[in-house]
Structure formats: C-alpha cells, structure tokens
Motif scaffolding. Structure first.
Motif, PDB file in Angstrom:
ATOM      1  N   LEU A 290       0.703  -1.017  -0.044  1.00  0.00           N
ATOM      2  CA  LEU A 290      -0.040  -0.019  -0.018  1.00  0.00           C
ATOM      3  C   LEU A 290       0.911   1.113  -0.032  1.00  0.00           C
ATOM      4  O   LEU A 290       0.460   2.272  -0.543  1.00  0.00           O
ATOM      5  CB  LEU A 290      -0.916   0.008   1.287  1.00  0.00           C
ATOM      6  CG  LEU A 290      -1.903   1.074   1.353  1.00  0.00           C
ATOM      7  CD1 LEU A 290      -2.744   1.114  -0.047  1.00  0.00           C
ATOM      8  CD2 LEU A 290      -2.954   1.065   2.526  1.00  0.00           C
ATOM      9  N   CYS A 291       1.896   1.280   0.697  1.00  0.00           N
ATOM     10  CA  CYS A 291       2.757   2.470   0.860  1.00  0.00           C
ATOM     11  C   CYS A 291       3.569   2.646  -0.386  1.00  0.00           C
ATOM     12  O   CYS A 291       3.763   3.881  -1.035  1.00  0.00           O
ATOM     13  CB  CYS A 291       3.934   2.326   1.924  1.00  0.00           C
ATOM     14  SG  CYS A 291       3.292   2.228   3.604  1.00  0.00           S
ATOM     15  N   HIS A 292       3.996   1.532  -1.110  1.00  0.00           N
ATOM     16  CA  HIS A 292       4.572   1.656  -2.640  1.00  0.00           C
ATOM     17  C   HIS A 292       3.534   2.346  -3.401  1.00  0.00           C
ATOM     18  O   HIS A 292       3.726   3.180  -4.237  1.00  0.00           O
ATOM     19  CB  HIS A 292       5.154   0.397  -3.104  1.00  0.00           C
ATOM     20  CG  HIS A 292       6.428   0.368  -2.793  1.00  0.00           C
ATOM     21  ND1 HIS A 292       6.724  -0.151  -1.235  1.00  0.00           N
ATOM     22  CD2 HIS A 292       7.667  -0.158  -3.320  1.00  0.00           C
ATOM     23  CE1 HIS A 292       8.211  -0.293  -1.143  1.00  0.00           C
ATOM     24  NE2 HIS A 292       8.698  -0.222  -2.584  1.00  0.00           N
ATOM     25  N   ALA A 293       2.385   1.641  -3.490  1.00  0.00           N
ATOM     26  CA  ALA A 293       1.173   2.488  -4.248  1.00  0.00           C
ATOM     27  C   ALA A 293       0.966   3.750  -4.208  1.00  0.00           C
ATOM     28  O   ALA A 293       0.550   4.587  -5.139  1.00  0.00           O
ATOM     29  CB  ALA A 293      -0.246   1.463  -4.036  1.00  0.00           C
ATOM     30  N   ILE A 294       1.140   4.227  -2.651  1.00  0.00           N
ATOM     31  CA  ILE A 294       0.885   5.724  -2.384  1.00  0.00           C
ATOM     32  C   ILE A 294       2.031   6.583  -3.286  1.00  0.00           C
ATOM     33  O   ILE A 294       1.761   7.578  -3.782  1.00  0.00           O
ATOM     34  CB  ILE A 294       0.845   5.911  -0.927  1.00  0.00           C
ATOM     35  CG1 ILE A 294      -0.573   5.438  -0.354  1.00  0.00           C
ATOM     36  CG2 ILE A 294       0.949   7.347  -0.738  1.00  0.00           C
ATOM     37  CD1 ILE A 294      -0.429   5.235   1.026  1.00  0.00           C
ATOM     38  N   VAL A 295       3.111   5.966  -3.073  1.00  0.00           N
ATOM     39  CA  VAL A 295       4.373   6.662  -3.695  1.00  0.00           C
ATOM     40  C   VAL A 295       4.351   6.930  -5.235  1.00  0.00           C
ATOM     41  O   VAL A 295       4.442   7.875  -5.948  1.00  0.00           O
ATOM     42  CB  VAL A 295       5.834   6.334  -3.262  1.00  0.00           C
ATOM     43  CG1 VAL A 295       6.886   6.823  -4.064  1.00  0.00           C
ATOM     44  CG2 VAL A 295       5.676   6.319  -1.737  1.00  0.00           C
ATOM     45  N   PHE A 296       3.814   5.838  -5.963  1.00  0.00           N
ATOM     46  CA  PHE A 296       3.817   5.755  -7.401  1.00  0.00           C
ATOM     47  C   PHE A 296       2.763   6.731  -7.624  1.00  0.00           C
ATOM     48  O   PHE A 296       2.791   7.442  -8.603  1.00  0.00           O
ATOM     49  CB  PHE A 296       3.364   4.385  -7.917  1.00  0.00           C
ATOM     50  CG  PHE A 296       4.389   3.265  -7.613  1.00  0.00           C
ATOM     51  CD1 PHE A 296       5.901   3.417  -6.973  1.00  0.00           C
ATOM     52  CD2 PHE A 296       4.094   1.977  -7.347  1.00  0.00           C
ATOM     53  CE1 PHE A 296       6.770   2.718  -6.743  1.00  0.00           C
ATOM     54  CE2 PHE A 296       5.405   1.037  -7.048  1.00  0.00           C
ATOM     55  CZ  PHE A 296       6.553   1.286  -6.564  1.00  0.00           C
ATOM     56  N   ALA A 297       1.499   6.919  -6.629  1.00  0.00           N
ATOM     57  CA  ALA A 297       0.395   7.673  -7.413  1.00  0.00           C
ATOM     58  C   ALA A 297       0.829   9.202  -7.354  1.00  0.00           C
ATOM     59  O   ALA A 297       0.404   9.851  -7.986  1.00  0.00           O
ATOM     60  CB  ALA A 297      -0.903   7.476  -6.337  1.00  0.00           C
ATOM     61  N   LEU A 298       1.686   9.198  -6.266  1.00  0.00           N
ATOM     62  CA  LEU A 298       2.234  10.922  -6.169  1.00  0.00           C
ATOM     63  C   LEU A 298       3.178  10.970  -7.341  1.00  0.00           C
ATOM     64  O   LEU A 298       3.094  12.215  -7.824  1.00  0.00           O
ATOM     65  CB  LEU A 298       2.904  10.912  -4.866  1.00  0.00           C
ATOM     66  CG  LEU A 298       2.134  10.931  -3.525  1.00  0.00           C
ATOM     67  CD1 LEU A 298       3.089  10.952  -2.338  1.00  0.00           C
ATOM     68  CD2 LEU A 298       1.361  12.348  -3.513  1.00  0.00           C
ATOM     69  N   LEU A 299       3.910  10.139  -7.646  1.00  0.00           N
ATOM     70  CA  LEU A 299       4.958  10.366  -8.783  1.00  0.00           C
ATOM     71  C   LEU A 299       4.081  10.351 -10.173  1.00  0.00           C
ATOM     72  O   LEU A 299       4.689  11.310 -11.050  1.00  0.00           O
ATOM     73  CB  LEU A 299       5.601   9.335  -9.101  1.00  0.00           C
ATOM     74  CG  LEU A 299       6.864   9.019  -7.867  1.00  0.00           C
ATOM     75  CD1 LEU A 299       7.686   7.956  -8.051  1.00  0.00           C
ATOM     76  CD2 LEU A 299       7.494  10.221  -7.504  1.00  0.00           C
ATOM     77  N   ILE A 300       2.912  10.089 -10.331  1.00  0.00           N
ATOM     78  CA  ILE A 300       2.317  10.087 -11.746  1.00  0.00           C
ATOM     79  C   ILE A 300       1.202  11.380 -11.595  1.00  0.00           C
ATOM     80  O   ILE A 300       0.543  11.386 -12.695  1.00  0.00           O
ATOM     81  CB  ILE A 300       1.678   8.851 -12.007  1.00  0.00           C
ATOM     82  CG1 ILE A 300       0.687   8.442 -11.246  1.00  0.00           C
ATOM     83  CG2 ILE A 300       2.877   7.726 -12.125  1.00  0.00           C
ATOM     84  CD1 ILE A 300      -0.094   7.414 -11.524  1.00  0.00           C
ATOM     85  N   ASN A 301       1.061  11.922 -10.501  1.00  0.00           N
ATOM     86  CA  ASN A 301      -0.125  12.937 -10.435  1.00  0.00           C
ATOM     87  C   ASN A 301       0.518  14.275  -9.837  1.00  0.00           C
ATOM     88  O   ASN A 301      -0.111  14.797  -8.992  1.00  0.00           O
ATOM     89  CB  ASN A 301      -1.316  12.347  -9.638  1.00  0.00           C
ATOM     90  CG  ASN A 301      -2.467  13.184 -10.038  1.00  0.00           C
ATOM     91  OD1 ASN A 301      -2.878  13.659 -11.221  1.00  0.00           O
ATOM     92  ND2 ASN A 301      -3.002  13.809  -8.885  1.00  0.00           N
ATOM     93  N   ASN A 302       1.649  14.550 -10.035  1.00  0.00           N
ATOM     94  CA  ASN A 302       2.340  15.661  -9.652  1.00  0.00           C
ATOM     95  C   ASN A 302       2.315  15.819  -8.136  1.00  0.00           C
ATOM     96  O   ASN A 302       2.049  17.047  -7.428  1.00  0.00           O
ATOM     97  CB  ASN A 302       1.510  17.050 -10.438  1.00  0.00           C
ATOM     98  CG  ASN A 302       1.902  17.065 -11.881  1.00  0.00           C
ATOM     99  OD1 ASN A 302       2.639  16.716 -12.364  1.00  0.00           O
ATOM    100  ND2 ASN A 302       0.576  17.654 -12.362  1.00  0.00           N
ATOM    101  N   LEU A 303       2.621  14.894  -7.565  1.00  0.00           N
ATOM    102  CA  LEU A 303       2.926  14.729  -6.145  1.00  0.00           C
ATOM    103  C   LEU A 303       1.546  15.334  -5.236  1.00  0.00           C
ATOM    104  O   LEU A 303       1.716  15.609  -4.065  1.00  0.00           O
ATOM    105  CB  LEU A 303       4.113  15.697  -5.479  1.00  0.00           C
ATOM    106  CG  LEU A 303       5.459  15.418  -6.237  1.00  0.00           C
ATOM    107  CD1 LEU A 303       6.521  16.387  -5.901  1.00  0.00           C
ATOM    108  CD2 LEU A 303       5.767  13.959  -6.302  1.00  0.00           C
TER     109      LEU A 303
END
Length: 360
Positions: A290-303
C-alpha cells in the motif's frame, strides 16, 4: 409451658464445636473414635477434621454457611438458662490408601462390569471412552518424526527486522532532498531494462480497463511517459494486491498482474515471502504494498491526489490511511472541504504512536 431465657450466645471462635456426618453411615451410641484432629486451612480459613475409625481414615472440610448459621442449644437444668453456641458442620469421607497401580485395576474392573452388566447407554459410553484413549508413547514418537521433517526457510530478513525504520515500506528515498520532486527518484524504483520490458508487455493491451477508480482518476486524461505508465499499472496492481484475501495470495495460480509477467514476478518477489514451500503475505508486506502504491500515485500525479478516493480503493479509514501516508513522508492537507495527500518539504516525520513491531 415455661419460657426459655437465652442467657448468652457464643459465636464461632478459633476453636468451635463441629457437627460431623459420615458419608457411608451414621454414628450410633456405641460410636467411638480412636483419634480426631482439627486443622485450619490457611488459604480459605476453613477447618478440616480428620478421624480414624476401624483402621480407616476419614477427612472432611467445614462446610460454608453463606445463607445461615447453625447453633446448638445448651440448657442449665438448675437455673433454666439457655445458651446458644454456634457450630460448624463437616462431611467426613473415607480416604482410600491404595498403590499407584490400583486405580488402573479399579478402572479396568469398572469397564468390564459396565461392558457385561451395564445398560445399553453405559455400554455406548464405555466404547466411546475406549476410543478416546491415546497411547502416549505412540503420540510422542509421531511428534518426534514430524519435528524432524520440519525445515526452517532461510530468508533475507535484514530489512524486515528494522522495526524502527520506515525504509522497509517505501521505495528508495532521499530525505535530504532540496525539492519535493527529488525525494523519490523514478529511475531507482525499477531498472531501465525492467521499465522497457514491462512497457513492451503492456503495449497493445487494454490495461487501463482494469484500473481502479482511484488510479483511473489520476492516470487517465493526461499524457504519461512510458515509465509513468508502468508505475500506474504497478500502483494499480499493488492496490488490488493489498485488498486481496491472504488465502487467495497463497494459491499457486495467483497472479498479481495479468498484463505483465515481469511485473507480476517483481510483485511476488518483493511483497510476499516463502514459508514451508508456500507463498504468504504477512501484514508488514501488505502495508508495504500500500505504501509503494501511494508513492507511485504521487509520482504520476504531480505529487498530489485525493485522499477519499484512495481510502475507497484501499478499503481503509482516513485515520489508517494517514499512518501509511506518514511513512512515505507525505502529508494530509485540506483543499476546501476535501482532504488531499501531498508530498512537500519538510517531509512529514511526525508520529503519534511508537511502533513496537514491524506492523503499523
């Protein structure tokens, strides 16, 4: 009829009279006791009486009288005065002095009698008892054979044992970065070869049709780079993986990513462990996904992204999500009436709890 006047009442003291009854008979006028002793139980304060009669030892503890008291009446024939004396009562039972082998003999005799002369119900009960009997030596030998066959899986738990470190749950992080976009380096999440291979496997496949509502909201309607596309599929797979039942993950035919075999192998290798030849997903690895998914979501949506949509896809409350988000260094901020997750400086390192294990 003359009136009786009670002169005095004697309550119980350390030593008081006892009324004794025998379990297997009644005392007569010819009754004589060879020896009688009175003891006090230090645990409950009750008296214990022992008596020896006809080479048989009897013993019994004073009965509790919670709802009433027992008195004996003693009358002076001369003065007519009456005294009430509070007494205790005890039921004496015979104490059998038998050898260690005697109980087995008695039990065997009882079984034989029940088998031959007992009722149908008693015979059924005896049969059930015999079936439940266990040979201790046989069970011990079986357990020894089982423990010898058990082998311990040797795993690399160096990062897993860092219970006080958040680095286990997140991709490589630069906590000294001077810009939010430099906190996580997209090139360090996967190698160049892995990005290229996964993207080639995704080409000409309708991977976006399997996006969760949260990933669809941040990945569609915008032009993503090849690596961001890979991270979007990666995050989508991890979100689904984190809410999948543990028994499903343990199945041999379980697939974490249907569109990319390479990405599926990466998820299986990094977010599960092998235990006794079976793949499992302990709770820390579920949190890691879940933590990795949160980081990836930030990286593809301007943080930045919407908190409520993440909670719906991950099936967690906002409070639980806040703990996972804190581990990534991001913060929960207010945007009007809605809450959002944003990666900004300084990183969020505040913790309202002290983690005692690798779970949170």
């Amino acid at each position: 009829m003359p009136k009786t006047h009670i002169d005095k009442v004697y309550p119980k003291s350390d030593v008081h009279p006892m009324i004794l009854n025998f379990q297997n008979g009644y005392a007569t006028e010819q009754f004589e006791v060879d020896k009688c002793n009175l003891f006090s139980n230090e645990k409950n304060g009750l008296k214990c009486v022992t008596a020896e009669l006809n080479d048989m030892l009897y013993a019994g503890e004073e009965e509790k009288e919670d709802l009433g008291k027992t008195f004996i009446l003693a009358k002076n024939r001369v003065t007519g005065k009456v005294r009430l004396i509070e007494v205790g009562s005890a039921l004496l039972k015979p104490i059998l002095k038998v050898d260690n082998d005697t109980p087995q003999v008695l039990e065997t005799s009882h079984l034989e009698l029940s088998r031959k002369f007992g009722s149908k119900k008693q015979k059924q009960q005896m049969e059930q008892r015999e079936k439940l009997k266990v040979n201790v030596e046989t069970v011990t030998e079986q357990m020894q054979n089982v423990t010898q066959a058990i082998s311990e899986d040797k795993l690399d738990l160096s990062s897993y044992n860092k219970s006080d470190s958040d680095d286990f749950y997140i991709p490589p992080i630069d906590r000294t970065a001077d810009k939010p976009e430099n906190v996580y380096d997209i090139d360090k999440i996967l190698t160049e070869d892995q990005y290229e291979k996964i993207y080639s496997e995704l080409e000409e496949k309708d991977y976006a049709a399997e996006y969760t509502p949260f990933i669809k909201s941040i990945a569609t309607g915008k032009k993503l780079s090849n690596r961001q596309t890979v991270l979007a599929v990666y995050a989508n797979s991890l979100l689904k993986y984190s809410v999948t039942m543990a028994k499903e993950v343990s199945k041999k035919n379980f697939v974490a990513c249907t569109h990319s075999p390479t990405l599926n192998n990466i998820i299986q290798a990094n977010f599960s462990v092998m235990t006794n030849g079976k793949r499992t997903r302990p709770t820390p690895y579920k949190d890691k996904a879940l933590c990795h998914a949160i980081v990836f979501a930030l990286l593809i949506n301007n943080l930045k992204f919407n908190l409520e949509m993440l909670c719906e896809d991950a099936k967690i409350t906002a409070a639980t999500a806040a703990m996972k988000i804190r581990v990534t260094g991001a913060s929960v901020v207010s945007l009007g009436s809605k809450k959002a997750v944003q990666l900004k400086l300084p990183l969020n390192t505040k913790s309202g709890f002290r983690r005692r294990s690798a779970r949170f």
